[in-house]
Motif scaffolding. Structure first.
Motif, PDB file in Angstrom:
ATOM      1  N   GLY A 127      40.467  43.899  52.213  1.00  0.00           N
ATOM      2  CA  GLY A 127      42.115  43.739  52.550  1.00  0.00           C
ATOM      3  C   GLY A 127      42.384  42.014  52.332  1.00  0.00           C
ATOM      4  N   GLN A 128      43.532  41.973  52.023  1.00  0.00           N
ATOM      5  CA  GLN A 128      44.103  40.386  52.161  1.00  0.00           C
ATOM      6  C   GLN A 128      44.727  40.275  53.529  1.00  0.00           C
ATOM      7  N   VAL A 129      44.396  39.101  54.132  1.00  0.00           N
ATOM      8  CA  VAL A 129      44.961  38.814  55.256  1.00  0.00           C
ATOM      9  C   VAL A 129      45.260  37.238  55.340  1.00  0.00           C
ATOM     10  N   GLN A 130      46.056  36.740  56.324  1.00  0.00           N
ATOM     11  CA  GLN A 130      46.315  35.431  56.600  1.00  0.00           C
ATOM     12  C   GLN A 130      45.356  34.812  57.705  1.00  0.00           C
ATOM     13  N   MET A 131      45.289  33.341  57.279  1.00  0.00           N
ATOM     14  CA  MET A 131      44.487  32.917  58.388  1.00  0.00           C
ATOM     15  C   MET A 131      44.767  31.329  58.503  1.00  0.00           C
ATOM     16  N   PHE A 157      38.123  63.858  37.736  1.00  0.00           N
ATOM     17  CA  PHE A 157      39.298  63.872  37.122  1.00  0.00           C
ATOM     18  C   PHE A 157      40.351  62.662  37.408  1.00  0.00           C
ATOM     19  N   CYS A 158      40.891  62.702  38.910  1.00  0.00           N
ATOM     20  CA  CYS A 158      41.794  62.044  39.297  1.00  0.00           C
ATOM     21  C   CYS A 158      41.295  60.346  39.040  1.00  0.00           C
ATOM     22  N   GLN A 159      39.987  60.166  39.154  1.00  0.00           N
ATOM     23  CA  GLN A 159      39.456  58.760  39.134  1.00  0.00           C
ATOM     24  C   GLN A 159      39.803  58.373  37.697  1.00  0.00           C
ATOM     25  N   HIS A 160      39.654  59.166  36.833  1.00  0.00           N
ATOM     26  CA  HIS A 160      39.789  58.696  35.291  1.00  0.00           C
ATOM     27  C   HIS A 160      41.005  59.056  34.692  1.00  0.00           C
ATOM     28  N   LYS A 161      42.041  59.436  35.590  1.00  0.00           N
ATOM     29  CA  LYS A 161      43.224  59.783  34.780  1.00  0.00           C
ATOM     30  C   LYS A 161      44.046  58.632  34.190  1.00  0.00           C
ATOM     31  N   ASP A 162      43.887  57.611  34.909  1.00  0.00           N
ATOM     32  CA  ASP A 162      44.756  56.193  34.151  1.00  0.00           C
ATOM     33  C   ASP A 162      43.843  55.939  32.768  1.00  0.00           C
ATOM     34  N   ARG A 163      42.550  56.151  32.902  1.00  0.00           N
ATOM     35  CA  ARG A 163      41.873  55.937  31.709  1.00  0.00           C
ATOM     36  C   ARG A 163      42.005  56.762  30.495  1.00  0.00           C
ATOM     37  N   LEU A 200      38.246  59.564  46.552  1.00  0.00           N
ATOM     38  CA  LEU A 200      39.021  58.737  45.640  1.00  0.00           C
ATOM     39  C   LEU A 200      39.003  57.352  46.436  1.00  0.00           C
ATOM     40  N   ALA A 201      39.238  57.046  47.828  1.00  0.00           N
ATOM     41  CA  ALA A 201      39.543  56.102  48.323  1.00  0.00           C
ATOM     42  C   ALA A 201      38.215  55.165  48.191  1.00  0.00           C
ATOM     43  N   ILE A 202      36.898  56.046  48.538  1.00  0.00           N
ATOM     44  CA  ILE A 202      35.634  55.387  48.347  1.00  0.00           C
ATOM     45  C   ILE A 202      35.362  54.932  47.082  1.00  0.00           C
ATOM     46  N   MET A 203      35.831  55.439  45.937  1.00  0.00           N
ATOM     47  CA  MET A 203      35.485  55.017  44.440  1.00  0.00           C
ATOM     48  C   MET A 203      36.335  53.888  44.242  1.00  0.00           C
ATOM     49  N   GLU A 204      37.709  53.727  44.744  1.00  0.00           N
ATOM     50  CA  GLU A 204      38.548  52.858  44.694  1.00  0.00           C
ATOM     51  C   GLU A 204      38.150  51.417  45.295  1.00  0.00           C
ATOM     52  N   LEU A 205      37.493  51.541  46.287  1.00  0.00           N
ATOM     53  CA  LEU A 205      36.906  50.632  47.428  1.00  0.00           C
ATOM     54  C   LEU A 205      35.628  49.975  46.508  1.00  0.00           C
ATOM     55  N   HIS A 206      34.723  50.779  45.997  1.00  0.00           N
ATOM     56  CA  HIS A 206      33.572  50.352  45.126  1.00  0.00           C
ATOM     57  C   HIS A 206      33.999  49.852  43.775  1.00  0.00           C
ATOM     58  N   ARG A 207      35.103  49.927  43.017  1.00  0.00           N
ATOM     59  CA  ARG A 207      35.729  49.418  42.034  1.00  0.00           C
ATOM     60  C   ARG A 207      36.080  48.103  42.524  1.00  0.00           C
ATOM     61  N   LEU A 250      40.772  36.807  51.423  1.00  0.00           N
ATOM     62  CA  LEU A 250      40.068  38.166  51.335  1.00  0.00           C
ATOM     63  C   LEU A 250      39.122  38.581  52.299  1.00  0.00           C
ATOM     64  N   MET A 251      39.470  39.578  53.129  1.00  0.00           N
ATOM     65  CA  MET A 251      38.161  39.698  54.076  1.00  0.00           C
ATOM     66  C   MET A 251      37.743  40.984  53.832  1.00  0.00           C
ATOM     67  N   LEU A 252      36.403  41.098  53.691  1.00  0.00           N
ATOM     68  CA  LEU A 252      35.423  42.360  53.290  1.00  0.00           C
ATOM     69  C   LEU A 252      34.570  42.722  54.458  1.00  0.00           C
ATOM     70  N   LEU A 253      34.809  43.958  54.563  1.00  0.00           N
ATOM     71  CA  LEU A 253      33.861  44.340  55.891  1.00  0.00           C
ATOM     72  C   LEU A 253      32.710  45.332  55.203  1.00  0.00           C
ATOM     73  N   PHE A 254      31.419  44.937  55.503  1.00  0.00           N
ATOM     74  CA  PHE A 254      30.236  45.657  54.971  1.00  0.00           C
ATOM     75  C   PHE A 254      29.815  46.278  56.324  1.00  0.00           C
ATOM     76  N   ASP A 255      28.619  47.024  56.056  1.00  0.00           N
ATOM     77  CA  ASP A 255      28.145  47.767  57.096  1.00  0.00           C
ATOM     78  C   ASP A 255      27.347  46.695  57.883  1.00  0.00           C
ATOM     79  N   ASP A 256      26.974  45.717  57.574  1.00  0.00           N
ATOM     80  CA  ASP A 256      26.140  44.669  58.244  1.00  0.00           C
ATOM     81  C   ASP A 256      26.914  43.181  58.535  1.00  0.00           C
ATOM     82  N   ILE A 257      27.900  42.944  57.521  1.00  0.00           N
ATOM     83  CA  ILE A 257      28.423  41.558  57.869  1.00  0.00           C
ATOM     84  C   ILE A 257      29.970  41.688  57.720  1.00  0.00           C
TER      85      ILE A 257
END
Length: 323
Positions: free
Chosen positions: A213-217, A74-80, A164-171, A229-236
């Motif tokens: 997340g966004q970082v400065q380099m 429900f919360c995931q689809h509220k805006d939709r 909800l955080a996991i779903m937003e991450l996958h989105r 944009l920095m992306l952390l996966f389980d392997d890389i």
């Protein structure tokens, strides 16, 4: 939505797009709690405690898991749902007339469709407030039970937030994938790492996104700081850069833009919102500094890196066999 169904204003498909079919699960959960509270009151006009009921219903009740899944959907689809409501109000005259009639009824004052969406989505945040008031009415001999009930409620809400955080991450990752330039490539241990290497799907061993997340380099060659944009996966760990609405591998000087998680050492820079990423690999050692906008972002990433390192060792997954 009962009236919409009764008058056949919308098809089942359109109705499910408007409101996810989860309301029965939420009703079951709350009615089960209400029935047990009423039963306790019927047993004696002087109730000594209700914490045991709350603890059971929120930790391992018959409808706990279904309610958690329902709230998540429900919360995931509220805006939709809110957007679809606006579209239907502008394009479907029967739908518009029905809701104008309902929302104009004094019995439903301040219960508009959008308000009701918000009411349901915010209800989990009210649980602990309600229990706090209930616990004040209980005797000291039930203080431990009241504390357990409070913790069960907090755990329920935390699990919902995590879902909800996991779903937003996958989105976000899905959005990045769809806008990642297919011709772009980076380097992993000085070897080419392509779009297919990053996005390949293996049903038996899928790559799992953990944090974005966004970082400065520091761009040494251009003597400037780049937004990356920095992306952390389980392997890389991967670095991308956005240009003109598209994402590209962030390549600079001698640094790889894809790094194996198990080769990382993370060190916080004292008195700064920065991390030093040390790469310890027999093929190639390296050191990078990433800067965050806030201390909150820094803390979030420290937790993500710690969680990633604590996972079982995962070899870097490739879309093609490596020579």
């Amino acid at each position: 939505m009962v009236g919409v169904q009764f008058y056949s204003i919308l098809s089942d498909t359109v109705l499910n797009n408007l409101i996810p079919n989860v309301l029965d699960s939420l009703l079951d959960f709350h009615l089960s709690l209400l029935r047990r509270l009423r039963q306790r009151r019927a047993e004696s006009p002087m109730m000594t405690t209700v914490s045991d009921i709350v603890l059971d219903e929120f930790s391992n009740g018959p409808f706990t898991h279904a309610a958690l899944a329902a709230y998540t959907t429900f919360c995931q689809h509220k805006d939709r749902s809110s957007h679809n409501y606006e579209v239907l109000m502008s394009k479907n005259s029967r739908f518009r007339k029905y809701f104008e009639s309902v929302e104009g009824d004094p019995r439903y004052k301040e219960r508009s469709f959008k308000y009701s969406l918000l009411l349901v989505a915010q209800r989990p945040t009210k649980y602990t407030i309600l229990l706090d008031q209930l616990s004040k009415q209980e005797g000291s001999e039930f203080r431990e039970e009241a504390f357990k009930a409070f913790e069960a409620m907090k755990s329920f809400v935390k699990r919902l937030d995590n879902n909800l955080a996991i779903m937003e991450l996958h989105r976000r990752w899905d959005h990045i994938q769809s806008n990642l330039d297919r011709s772009s490539s980076g380097r992993y241990l000085d070897e080419k790492f392509s779009y297919e290497d990053l996005t390949h799907i293996c049903k038996e061993d899928q790559r799992m996104i953990l944090c974005i997340g966004q970082v400065q380099m520091k761009n040494v060659k251009e003597d400037r700081f780049d937004s990356v944009l920095m992306l952390l996966f389980d392997d890389i760990l991967a670095f991308l850069q956005q240009k003109g609405g598209k994402y590209y591998f962030y390549n600079q000087s001698n640094h790889d833009c894809v790094i194996a998680v198990q080769s990382l050492l993370i060190r916080q820079v004292p008195r700064q919102t920065s991390l030093m990423i040390v790469v310890v690999d027999r093929k190639k050692s390296d050191m990078l500094e990433v800067m965050f906008n806030t201390k909150t972002d820094l803390t979030h990433w420290l937790h993500a890196f710690t969680s990633g390192k604590e996972r079982p060792i995962v070899k870097v997954r490739w879309a093609r066999p490596q020579q």
